[in-house]
Scaffold this motif. Structure first.
Motif, PDB file in Angstrom:
ATOM      1  N   THR A 146       0.692  -1.126  -0.002  1.00  0.00           N
ATOM      2  CA  THR A 146       0.000   0.022  -0.036  1.00  0.00           C
ATOM      3  C   THR A 146       0.905   1.212   0.169  1.00  0.00           C
ATOM      4  OG1 THR A 146      -0.173   0.321   2.417  1.00  0.00           O
ATOM      5  CG2 THR A 146      -1.668  -1.222   1.473  1.00  0.00           C
ATOM      6  N   VAL A 147       0.297   2.264  -0.441  1.00  0.00           N
ATOM      7  CA  VAL A 147       0.833   3.587  -0.698  1.00  0.00           C
ATOM      8  C   VAL A 147       1.061   4.176   0.872  1.00  0.00           C
ATOM      9  CG1 VAL A 147       0.621   5.970  -1.077  1.00  0.00           C
ATOM     10  CG2 VAL A 147       0.144   4.511  -2.845  1.00  0.00           C
ATOM     11  N   GLU A 148       0.151   3.642   1.791  1.00  0.00           N
ATOM     12  CA  GLU A 148       0.117   4.357   3.040  1.00  0.00           C
ATOM     13  C   GLU A 148       1.298   3.632   3.888  1.00  0.00           C
ATOM     14  OE1 GLU A 148      -2.625   4.418   7.228  1.00  0.00           O
ATOM     15  OE2 GLU A 148      -2.794   2.499   5.674  1.00  0.00           O
ATOM     16  N   ALA A 149       1.521   2.150   3.688  1.00  0.00           N
ATOM     17  CA  ALA A 149       2.846   1.525   4.192  1.00  0.00           C
ATOM     18  C   ALA A 149       4.009   2.085   3.714  1.00  0.00           C
ATOM     19  CB  ALA A 149       2.795  -0.020   4.092  1.00  0.00           C
ATOM     20  N   ALA A 150       3.951   2.478   2.527  1.00  0.00           N
ATOM     21  CA  ALA A 150       5.309   3.056   1.782  1.00  0.00           C
ATOM     22  C   ALA A 150       5.573   4.392   2.637  1.00  0.00           C
ATOM     23  CB  ALA A 150       5.118   3.110   0.567  1.00  0.00           C
ATOM     24  N   GLN A 151       4.586   5.100   2.587  1.00  0.00           N
ATOM     25  CA  GLN A 151       4.945   6.597   3.174  1.00  0.00           C
ATOM     26  C   GLN A 151       5.234   6.451   4.562  1.00  0.00           C
ATOM     27  OE1 GLN A 151       1.193   8.205   2.309  1.00  0.00           O
ATOM     28  NE2 GLN A 151       1.816   9.186   0.127  1.00  0.00           N
ATOM     29  N   CYS A 152       4.518   5.564   5.339  1.00  0.00           N
ATOM     30  CA  CYS A 152       4.960   5.427   6.765  1.00  0.00           C
ATOM     31  C   CYS A 152       6.563   5.026   6.935  1.00  0.00           C
ATOM     32  CB  CYS A 152       4.194   4.371   7.632  1.00  0.00           C
ATOM     33  SG  CYS A 152       4.575   3.730   9.032  1.00  0.00           S
ATOM     34  N   ALA A 153       6.838   3.925   6.037  1.00  0.00           N
ATOM     35  CA  ALA A 153       8.418   3.460   6.112  1.00  0.00           C
ATOM     36  C   ALA A 153       9.265   4.669   5.714  1.00  0.00           C
ATOM     37  CB  ALA A 153       8.484   2.377   5.279  1.00  0.00           C
ATOM     38  N   ILE A 154       9.003   5.294   4.828  1.00  0.00           N
ATOM     39  CA  ILE A 154       9.944   6.407   4.192  1.00  0.00           C
ATOM     40  C   ILE A 154      10.013   7.587   5.479  1.00  0.00           C
ATOM     41  CG2 ILE A 154      10.223   8.285   2.500  1.00  0.00           C
ATOM     42  CD1 ILE A 154       8.885   6.418   0.696  1.00  0.00           C
ATOM     43  N   SER A 155       8.932   7.829   5.872  1.00  0.00           N
ATOM     44  CA  SER A 155       8.604   8.930   7.204  1.00  0.00           C
ATOM     45  C   SER A 155       9.635   8.575   8.016  1.00  0.00           C
ATOM     46  CB  SER A 155       7.611   9.533   7.197  1.00  0.00           C
ATOM     47  OG  SER A 155       6.592   9.809   6.209  1.00  0.00           O
ATOM     48  N   SER A 156       9.665   7.191   8.279  1.00  0.00           N
ATOM     49  CA  SER A 156      10.382   6.613   9.466  1.00  0.00           C
ATOM     50  C   SER A 156      11.751   6.524   9.336  1.00  0.00           C
ATOM     51  CB  SER A 156       9.604   5.574   9.948  1.00  0.00           C
ATOM     52  OG  SER A 156       8.401   5.852  10.435  1.00  0.00           O
ATOM     53  N   GLY A 157      12.211   6.761   8.104  1.00  0.00           N
ATOM     54  CA  GLY A 157      13.888   6.592   7.724  1.00  0.00           C
ATOM     55  C   GLY A 157      13.985   5.554   6.927  1.00  0.00           C
ATOM     56  N   ALA A 158      13.282   4.714   6.191  1.00  0.00           N
ATOM     57  CA  ALA A 158      13.786   3.558   5.353  1.00  0.00           C
ATOM     58  C   ALA A 158      14.216   4.218   4.033  1.00  0.00           C
ATOM     59  CB  ALA A 158      12.486   2.539   5.246  1.00  0.00           C
ATOM     60  N   GLU A 159      15.405   3.381   3.688  1.00  0.00           N
ATOM     61  CA  GLU A 159      15.961   3.870   2.571  1.00  0.00           C
ATOM     62  C   GLU A 159      15.207   3.049   1.247  1.00  0.00           C
ATOM     63  OE1 GLU A 159      18.707   4.911   5.497  1.00  0.00           O
ATOM     64  OE2 GLU A 159      17.663   3.001   5.145  1.00  0.00           O
ATOM     65  N   LEU A 160      14.760   1.879   1.589  1.00  0.00           N
ATOM     66  CA  LEU A 160      14.508   1.021   0.414  1.00  0.00           C
ATOM     67  C   LEU A 160      12.930   0.386   0.727  1.00  0.00           C
ATOM     68  CD1 LEU A 160      17.434  -1.156   0.017  1.00  0.00           C
ATOM     69  CD2 LEU A 160      17.101   0.744  -1.435  1.00  0.00           C
ATOM     70  N   ILE A 161      11.966   0.372  -0.451  1.00  0.00           N
ATOM     71  CA  ILE A 161      10.768   0.032  -0.103  1.00  0.00           C
ATOM     72  C   ILE A 161      10.546  -0.963  -1.189  1.00  0.00           C
ATOM     73  CG2 ILE A 161       8.196   0.566  -0.483  1.00  0.00           C
ATOM     74  CD1 ILE A 161       9.838   2.017   1.730  1.00  0.00           C
ATOM     75  N   GLY A 162      10.485  -2.301  -0.861  1.00  0.00           N
ATOM     76  CA  GLY A 162      10.374  -3.451  -1.523  1.00  0.00           C
ATOM     77  C   GLY A 162       9.017  -3.872  -1.999  1.00  0.00           C
ATOM     78  N   MET A 163       8.768  -4.210  -3.255  1.00  0.00           N
ATOM     79  CA  MET A 163       7.503  -4.919  -3.809  1.00  0.00           C
ATOM     80  C   MET A 163       7.841  -6.275  -4.292  1.00  0.00           C
ATOM     81  SD  MET A 163       5.906  -1.368  -5.657  1.00  0.00           S
ATOM     82  CE  MET A 163       6.920  -1.735  -7.104  1.00  0.00           C
ATOM     83  N   ILE A 164       6.966  -7.199  -4.035  1.00  0.00           N
ATOM     84  CA  ILE A 164       7.043  -8.516  -4.598  1.00  0.00           C
ATOM     85  C   ILE A 164       6.318  -8.541  -5.926  1.00  0.00           C
ATOM     86  CG2 ILE A 164       6.585 -10.869  -3.999  1.00  0.00           C
ATOM     87  CD1 ILE A 164       8.279  -9.780  -2.223  1.00  0.00           C
ATOM     88  N   LEU A 165       7.424  -8.853  -6.719  1.00  0.00           N
ATOM     89  CA  LEU A 165       6.670  -9.040  -8.259  1.00  0.00           C
ATOM     90  C   LEU A 165       6.734 -10.421  -8.832  1.00  0.00           C
ATOM     91  CD1 LEU A 165       8.465  -5.771  -9.869  1.00  0.00           C
ATOM     92  CD2 LEU A 165       6.085  -6.092  -8.991  1.00  0.00           C
ATOM     93  N   VAL A 166       7.103 -11.321  -7.787  1.00  0.00           N
ATOM     94  CA  VAL A 166       6.781 -12.715  -8.191  1.00  0.00           C
ATOM     95  C   VAL A 166       5.405 -13.265  -8.129  1.00  0.00           C
ATOM     96  CG1 VAL A 166       7.659 -15.075  -7.491  1.00  0.00           C
ATOM     97  CG2 VAL A 166       8.936 -13.152  -6.645  1.00  0.00           C
ATOM     98  N   PRO A 167       5.259 -13.868  -9.309  1.00  0.00           N
ATOM     99  CA  PRO A 167       3.437 -14.292  -9.394  1.00  0.00           C
ATOM    100  C   PRO A 167       3.164 -15.234  -8.365  1.00  0.00           C
ATOM    101  CG  PRO A 167       4.820 -14.608 -11.373  1.00  0.00           C
ATOM    102  CD  PRO A 167       5.786 -14.200 -10.450  1.00  0.00           C
ATOM    103  N   ASN A 168       1.851 -14.960  -7.947  1.00  0.00           N
ATOM    104  CA  ASN A 168       1.053 -15.841  -7.052  1.00  0.00           C
ATOM    105  C   ASN A 168       1.674 -16.099  -5.673  1.00  0.00           C
ATOM    106  OD1 ASN A 168      -0.578 -16.482  -9.186  1.00  0.00           O
ATOM    107  ND2 ASN A 168       0.883 -17.748 -10.104  1.00  0.00           N
ATOM    108  N   ARG A 169       2.474 -14.976  -5.134  1.00  0.00           N
ATOM    109  CA  ARG A 169       2.689 -15.047  -3.657  1.00  0.00           C
ATOM    110  C   ARG A 169       1.772 -14.265  -2.922  1.00  0.00           C
ATOM    111  NH1 ARG A 169       6.593 -18.385  -2.148  1.00  0.00           N
ATOM    112  NH2 ARG A 169       7.315 -17.151  -0.571  1.00  0.00           N
ATOM    113  N   LYS A 170       1.778 -14.345  -1.531  1.00  0.00           N
ATOM    114  CA  LYS A 170       0.870 -13.843  -0.595  1.00  0.00           C
ATOM    115  C   LYS A 170       1.015 -12.417  -0.688  1.00  0.00           C
ATOM    116  CE  LYS A 170       3.272 -14.738   3.609  1.00  0.00           C
ATOM    117  NZ  LYS A 170       3.191 -15.329   4.812  1.00  0.00           N
ATOM    118  N   ARG A 171       2.079 -11.914  -1.177  1.00  0.00           N
ATOM    119  CA  ARG A 171       2.413 -10.412  -0.891  1.00  0.00           C
ATOM    120  C   ARG A 171       2.701  -9.820  -2.154  1.00  0.00           C
ATOM    121  NH1 ARG A 171       6.200 -12.540   2.946  1.00  0.00           N
ATOM    122  NH2 ARG A 171       5.535 -12.256   5.133  1.00  0.00           N
TER     123      ARG A 171
END
Length: 276
Positions: A65-90
């Motif tokens: 979600t955009v909300e989780a990405a924004q929360c992570a960045i605002s908290s200081g995370a450098e990298l936001i990872g997205m799973i692009l592997v088909p048919n995984r739970k994430r």
């Protein structure tokens, strides 16, 4: 206040270093799933100076979600990872991936990552890429596993990925075909883990990743720089970043509650990783 790992941290100033942490604990009794890693914890932190560590980079993976990405960045995370592997739970949809990528890029300007000068010194090669990530953050990472090179290249362009992560058995040579830096997953001791000139930084993880499976902290690279993943949580990440040569940490399961990203856990993980 965060829950502490039930360990006695005994500070010794008898060495010539600023000090050493010695772990003595009853982890096995309180947290059975930590018991098998107690010796690794102790050995990893015993010889690490309590005052001479750099700030690690943090990757929040499995972002949906955009909300989780924004929360992570605002908290200081450098990298936001997205799973692009088909048919995984994430796995994210195309719409989710584009929205998250756009949100990450809104936090910074559009200058690309520059190439690190080719060198045979793996310490310089990997540390140089970590420093680039730190300076250019936040960056969006697309995670792939055993997909075709054509699909990886297409989605990198379509989602404007800053970094590609190869989490399967992809050939090392692919890292030179991909037009952005590559994080490549390895097991400890695997061939080419610390070979400069290919992947930007190695990531050490267990299994297929994303399962909360902790790896042993023994036998990790004695030089270079790498990202540590596998079973990390807000409770143990402060110890993880004291393992020699850990320049970054990666988490997905450890910041979830009932399979969904938990914003409070994301904040706590980043805070503890960076010693804030």
């Amino acid at each position: 206040m965060r829950a502490a790992i039930p360990a006695f941290l005994i500070y010794s100033s008898s060495s010539s270093e600023a000090g050493h942490l010695v772990v003595a604990s009853q982890l096995g009794k309180c947290y059975p799933h930590f018991g098998q890693h107690l010796l690794a914890y102790a050995r990893a932190v015993m010889t690490v100076s309590a005052t001479s560590r750099y700030t690690p980079i943090v990757k929040i993976c499995g972002t949906r979600t955009v909300e989780a990405a924004q929360c992570a960045i605002s908290s200081g995370a450098e990298l936001i990872g997205m799973i692009l592997v088909p048919n995984r739970k994430r796995t994210v949809s195309a719409g989710q991936a584009k929205a998250i990528s756009h949100a990450v890029h809104e936090f910074r300007d559009s200058r690309p990552l520059h190439d690190v000068s080719l060198t045979e010194d793996h310490n310089v090669w990997f540390a140089g890429h970590v420093e680039q990530i730190r300076r250019r953050a936040p960056l969006v990472v697309g995670v792939f596993r055993n997909q075709s090179l054509e699909e990886i290249l297409r989605l990198q362009r379509e989602y404007e990925l800053d970094i590609v992560q190869l989490h399967g058995s992809e050939p090392l040579s692919w890292t030179r075909e991909i037009p952005v830096p590559v994080i490549k997953k390895f097991a400890a001791g695997e061939d080419d883990l610390m070979t400069p000139g290919f992947h930007a930084v190695p990531l050490l993880d267990g299994g297929v990743g994303g399962e909360g499976q902790m790896i042993s902290w023994e036998g990790l690279p004695e030089s270079g720089a790498f990202i540590l993943a596998g079973g990390l949580t807000a409770d143990n990440v402060a110890l993880a970043v004291r393992v020699p040569n850990v320049h970054g940490v990666d988490v997905s399961t450890g910041v979830e509650t009932d399979g969904k990203q938990d914003l409070d856990k994301i904040k706590s993980f980043i805070k503890n990783a960076k010693g804030l």
